[in-house]
Design an enzyme around this catalytic site. Sequence first.
Site, PDB file in Angstrom:
ATOM      1  N   MET A 148       0.851  -1.202   0.000  1.00 44.93           N
ATOM      2  CA  MET A 148       0.000   0.000   0.000  1.00 44.93           C
ATOM      3  C   MET A 148       0.884   1.249   0.000  1.00 44.93           C
ATOM      4  O   MET A 148       1.076   1.904   1.013  1.00 44.93           O
ATOM      5  CB  MET A 148      -0.919  -0.025   1.226  1.00 44.93           C
ATOM      6  CG  MET A 148      -1.750  -1.293   1.335  1.00 44.93           C
ATOM      7  SD  MET A 148      -2.860  -1.318   2.773  1.00 44.93           S
ATOM      8  CE  MET A 148      -1.662  -1.341   4.124  1.00 44.93           C
ATOM      9  N   ASP A 149       1.379   1.603  -1.178  1.00 41.94           N
ATOM     10  CA  ASP A 149       2.383   2.655  -1.289  1.00 41.94           C
ATOM     11  C   ASP A 149       1.767   3.946  -1.824  1.00 41.94           C
ATOM     12  O   ASP A 149       0.845   3.917  -2.634  1.00 41.94           O
ATOM     13  CB  ASP A 149       3.493   2.188  -2.234  1.00 41.94           C
ATOM     14  CG  ASP A 149       4.747   3.022  -2.115  1.00 41.94           C
ATOM     15  OD1 ASP A 149       4.915   3.702  -1.078  1.00 41.94           O
ATOM     16  OD2 ASP A 149       5.568   3.004  -3.046  1.00 41.94           O
ATOM     17  N   GLY A 150       2.301   5.069  -1.364  1.00 46.36           N
ATOM     18  CA  GLY A 150       1.922   6.363  -1.913  1.00 46.36           C
ATOM     19  C   GLY A 150       1.058   7.222  -1.017  1.00 46.36           C
ATOM     20  O   GLY A 150       0.584   8.280  -1.455  1.00 46.36           O
ATOM     21  N   THR A 163       1.115  -0.186  -5.462  1.00 47.94           N
ATOM     22  CA  THR A 163       0.617   1.086  -5.988  1.00 47.94           C
ATOM     23  C   THR A 163       1.738   2.136  -6.002  1.00 47.94           C
ATOM     24  O   THR A 163       2.841   1.895  -5.527  1.00 47.94           O
ATOM     25  CB  THR A 163      -0.550   1.590  -5.130  1.00 47.94           C
ATOM     26  OG1 THR A 163      -0.130   1.674  -3.762  1.00 47.94           O
ATOM     27  CG2 THR A 163      -1.740   0.643  -5.225  1.00 47.94           C
TER      28      THR A 163
END
Length: 265
Positions: A38-40, A213
């Site tokens: 779960m990046d960003g 992501t």
Amino acid sequence: MLSYLTDDFYNWTRKVCRNALLKVLAAGPVPLHIAFVMDGNRRYARMNHKLAQQGHTDGYETLTKMLEVCYYLNIKCVSAYAFSIENFKRDPEEVNALMRLAAEKLEELSQHGSLLDQYGVRLNIVGRKDMLPEDVQVAARQVEDMTRHNSRAILNLCMPYTSRDEMTTAVQSAVRNALKSDPPNLEITEKDIDAEMLTNLAGSPPVDVLIRTSGVKRLSDFMLWQSCEDTQLHFTPTYWPDFGLTEFIPMILDYQRKAWARSSL
């Protein structure tokens, strides 16, 4: 009043259409295990002129929405990279905010009527739980205990976690077990190590689809052991809080296309 009714009808129609689409997808082959990096969250917050903490909060809301979609599709297991061991090196204010958010959301998940309760999901905190603040450890134990007997699906919240740490711990456990045998077993096999992996102890199958992501194309020490040769990797430029069905459905369709292609061989 009319505006309220219009919005209410729109939301109802949208949910009905979504569920109909998911029901069609669920009729085909679906992954047993999906993992999310779960990046960003922070870049999303900056782009929307929000505090970093709000970005993480919005990211949690996205996680709950995607979990509901996954369980509606009858996906058995979801793993989410919530916090890396390396993240403790970040700004203390952000780390403390993340820990407060973790304690708050874990307490919510332990309540009757929560998403886990509705879908019969067992929650596992996968990682070095001893590194978490005491209140987070208490909340984690509570939700793990309350969902221990749920058997319809699994949610692995990986925090604080890295694959290298998980593999190191698994090897150490395998060696200890071998030395305890009578006579001591001096040969450690892949099967012995695999049996001690935290996700296996939690009853999780290998990863079928791994999604990251934010446009970054690396695994960042996540699920390296569990990602086998058939694991499909998907990278999307969308920041995690903005991730939704528009990005997710093509990934499921791609998985189904490849599953059908394999079955026809």
